[in-house]
Design an enzyme around this catalytic site. Structure first.
Site, mmCIF file in Angstrom:
data_model
loop_
_atom_site.group_PDB
_atom_site.id
_atom_site.type_symbol
_atom_site.label_atom_id
_atom_site.label_comp_id
_atom_site.label_asym_id
_atom_site.label_seq_id
_atom_site.Cartn_x
_atom_site.Cartn_y
_atom_site.Cartn_z
ATOM 1 N N HIS A 185 -15.290 -11.138 2.631
ATOM 2 C CA HIS A 185 -14.722 -9.973 2.897
ATOM 3 C C HIS A 185 -16.102 -8.979 2.968
ATOM 4 O O HIS A 185 -17.052 -9.032 2.401
ATOM 5 C CB HIS A 185 -14.090 -9.388 1.413
ATOM 6 C CG HIS A 185 -13.504 -8.124 1.539
ATOM 7 N ND1 HIS A 185 -14.119 -7.102 1.005
ATOM 8 C CD2 HIS A 185 -12.347 -7.511 2.029
ATOM 9 C CE1 HIS A 185 -13.414 -6.052 0.917
ATOM 10 N NE2 HIS A 185 -12.355 -6.107 1.831
ATOM 11 N N ASP B 10 -9.465 3.095 10.674
ATOM 12 C CA ASP B 10 -9.826 2.026 9.951
ATOM 13 C C ASP B 10 -8.523 1.622 9.062
ATOM 14 O O ASP B 10 -8.132 2.353 8.123
ATOM 15 C CB ASP B 10 -10.899 2.327 8.893
ATOM 16 C CG ASP B 10 -11.307 1.133 8.150
ATOM 17 O OD1 ASP B 10 -10.748 -0.015 8.479
ATOM 18 O OD2 ASP B 10 -12.271 1.501 7.329
#
Length: 355
Positions: A121, A179
């Site tokens: 991540h 985003d």
């Protein structure tokens, strides 16, 4: 009366996060980089990708799901493209390497594309696209994640939240930035809702039987839904393909998430595209035109409304929280528990006085 989350000094939070990562054997430079990226997400109001993730990262580092000291290698380089094997290192460390490389390629050739395998991540994607935008580059980033989303009409977890981040540099005060997860809600927001004992919005998830639910625990046991019905589902599937099929990275359905097993090597895939605006009309022209579009969007509201250009809210949050960062009580509790477990003092977690 609105009750605001307590705010904590930003620099102290970066130091705290770095020390926790160093205690899990991460080199100081990598620890500081990763912690700063997490705190920046909290500054921007993206708590789902902020220090909420620190206990998960440290647990995965200790269990072996994340490699504290990876030997990242470029396994293929061809023209405007390259492939990085991140050796299961922290995604933030991989992305720092990738953004530097893709910017160099784009400045030389006009565009650059870098794919990543064996990563983890990388936090909030805007942190990376805006670094590229600040250098005059249009940036697009996407990634695989752990299995959490069912395609439109499905029940089984086949996809990840498959984030998509796009940033275009602007002559205005902030880049034009989107985003977002391609799930109806970000996985981290569901985790945050569970931690805080709050429901998730309708339309975000189904339970294990495929029935709609607003219970975040049932959502995590079941599956999240893609945004936008069939159209959003199609976008999510294509991003899954782009993030993994160009390398040996794993699809979400082939992955055991480190949320479920901290020792899991997820083999996350990323794809990063950079376009040099100077390779076209000119950087100045492109950035001026983007700023004009931003202003048109902002000016489109009615007399009693407000319209934001993509990225405006996050930029305003970051400016408002330049020196101090709000943290939810549930996140603070987890951080205190983490620091205690690592034998580190929690005295840096002192909220600022309420004005």
């Amino acid at each position: 009366m609105v009750i605001m989350d307590p705010r904590y000094p930003a620099d102290a939070l970066v130091t705290l996060g770095a020390r926790a990562l160093e205690a899990a054997d991460v080199p100081p430079e990598d620890a500081e980089l990763t912690s700063r990226a997490l705190v920046e997400a909290d500054r921007r109001g993206i708590a789902s990708h902020g220090l909420l993730r620190l206990p998960l990262y440290t647990s995965a580092l200790q269990a072996g799901g994340i490699n504290a000291r990876p030997a990242m290698t470029w396994v293929r380089e061809h023209g405007a493209t390259a492939v990085l094997d991140a050796d299961s290192g922290l995604g933030q460390v991989a992305m720092a390497t990738v953004t530097e490389r893709v910017a160099s390629i784009a400045k030389e050739l006009g565009t650059g594309v870098v794919a990543v395998q064996n990563s983890t991540h990388y936090g909030a994607g805007a942190y990376w696209t805006e670094r590229l935008a600040a250098d005059g580059l249009v940036a697009v980033i996407t990634s695989t994640t752990g299995p959490s989303v069912t395609p439109f009409g499905g029940v089984e977890k086949i996809l990840g939240t498959n984030p998509l981040t796009i940033a275009a540099p602007s002559a205005g005060p902030g880049a034009l930035t989107a985003d977002m997860a391609t799930s109806a809600g970000a996985y981290g927001k569901v985790v945050a809702a569970r931690n805080q004992g709050e429901p998730v919005p309708e339309g975000w998830a189904v339970d294990a039987a495929g029935q709609p639910t607003t219970d975040p625990a049932e959502a995590l046991a079941g599956a999240l839904l893609p945004f936008g019905g069939a159209k959003g589902s199609a976008v999510a599937v294509l991003l899954e393909a782009l993030s993994a099929s160009l390398t040996t990275a794993s699809y979400a359905y082939e992955t055991e998430d480190i949320w479920a097993n901290h020792a899991s090597r997820m083999n996350t895939g990323h794809l990063v595209l950079a376009i040099d605006t100077a390779a076209f009309t000119s950087r100045e022209h492109s950035e001026r035109r983007v700023a004009e579009l931003q202003e048109k969007v902002r000016g489109s509201a009615g007399p009693d409304g407000t319209t934001f250009a993509p990225g405006d809210i996050e930029h305003a949050n970051a400016e408002r929280h330049r020196s101090s960062v709000p943290l939810a009580d549930s996140t603070v509790t987890q951080l205190v528990e983490l620091l205690n477990s690592l034998g580190l003092p929690a005295d840096q977690l002192v909220p600022e006085p309420v004005e």
